[in-house]
Design a protein around this motif. Structure first.
Motif: not given
Length: 305
Positions: A9-11, A14-19, A29-30, A42-45
């Motif tokens: 959920a951090g800077f 959160s970009h890594v999650v989207e990728g 995500v934790v 991101a939606e979907g995580a």
């Protein structure tokens, strides 16, 4: 692949999650939300609120990750100096407990957010490659280097595959301009408000600025690829002074706001720049976003354009 992202959920996280989601991976995500924001996920995580200091055992049992991307950390260098025990509890023990749960759950791959500047300390060569002497001068740098050493142990003794990504100065949208934040976010926030920025010292200190989108792509490649376990610099190999950085931001934002100069920070590194060639040869990663383009996107996020 099922991928668990700590600090997602951090800077940067959160970009890594989207990728990862964009690559078709199943992502959990934790995050303890001490600095991250749940709306950045991101939606979907799948989201779990938790603290890495307890190893996130329940998340491992429920999600059964095949890979872990570990970004949750204590990142405030000043706090690490004031509270080295807290820094070690989060960055060393938290990482160690995650690694133990990787063994218990059969997780085979681990990507670790490490640091270039804080591990190398005052550099002998510019840019520094991964073989540069490692001389951290803060508990934060020591804790990240310790995490890398534990990763090597788990690779040798247990066959865990890992990549320790040694970041340069990461900047871009979603970076927090408050507290222990990157100078780009601080400057962008001030320009958005029409305020002059303060530069510490003479402003000739240099850093290697790498865009967060490029950093996220490096994480995805590390998860998906077959590169040998080890440390990889994630930077541009280019130095930019703080003075030049501020001039570029003012130019892009169309602002005429000459900076103030304050006292320099005791012990601040004068120069920092890392060589990403190994990541290019092994991960297939190279920085794609030039500084001018990345600053423009960051200014737009902060409402300064």
């Amino acid at each position: 692949m099922r991928v668990l992202v700590t600090g997602g959920a951090g800077f940067i996280g959160s970009h890594v999650v989207e990728g990862l989601l964009g690559g078709g991976h199943e992502v959990a995500v934790v995050d303890d939300l001490s600095s991250g924001k749940q709306e950045s996920v991101a939606e979907g995580a799948e989201f779990f609120r938790g603290d890495v200091r307890d190893g996130c055992g329940e998340v491992f049992r429920e999600f059964r990750p095949e890979a872990v991307v570990h970004h949750a950390a204590q990142i405030d260098v000043r706090r690490s100096v004031a509270e080295p025990d807290f820094d070690a509890e989060v960055n060393v023990l938290g990482t160690l407990r995650l690694l133990e749960n990787c063994l218990k759950s059969g997780t085979k791959r681990f990507v670790f957010a490490s640091t270039g500047g804080a591990i190398y300390g005052e550099q002998d060569l510019f840019p520094a490659d991964e073989g540069h002497p490692q001389r951290p001068i803060s508990p934060y740098g020591v804790s990240k280097l310790t995490g890398e050493k534990y990763l090597h142990y788990y690779a040798v003794q247990h066959g865990l595959r890992y990549a320790a990504l040694r970041y340069a100065n990461v900047y871009g949208p979603r970076q927090d301009p408050h507290g222990e934040a990157g100078v780009v976010a601080i400057f962008c926030g001030r320009l958005a408000r029409g305020e002059r920025a303060t530069i510490n010292g003479d402003g000739e200190q240099t850093r290697d600025y790498v865009y967060v989108g490029d950093v996220a792509r490096a994480n995805v490649l590390a998860v998906e690829g077959d590169a040998p376990s080890g440390a990889y610099n994630i930077g541009t190999g280019r130095e930019t002074s703080v003075n030049e950085l501020y001039r570029l931001l003012c130019e892009k934002a169309g602002r005429d706001l000459p900076p103030r100069h304050g006292p320099g920070k005791p012990g601040e590194q004068l120069r920092s720049c890392i060589d990403p060639a190994l990541a290019g040869r092994t991960l297939g990663w190279r920085p794609e976003t030039d500084l001018a383009s990345g600053l423009k996107e960051t200014l737009r996020y902060f409402g300064a354009l």
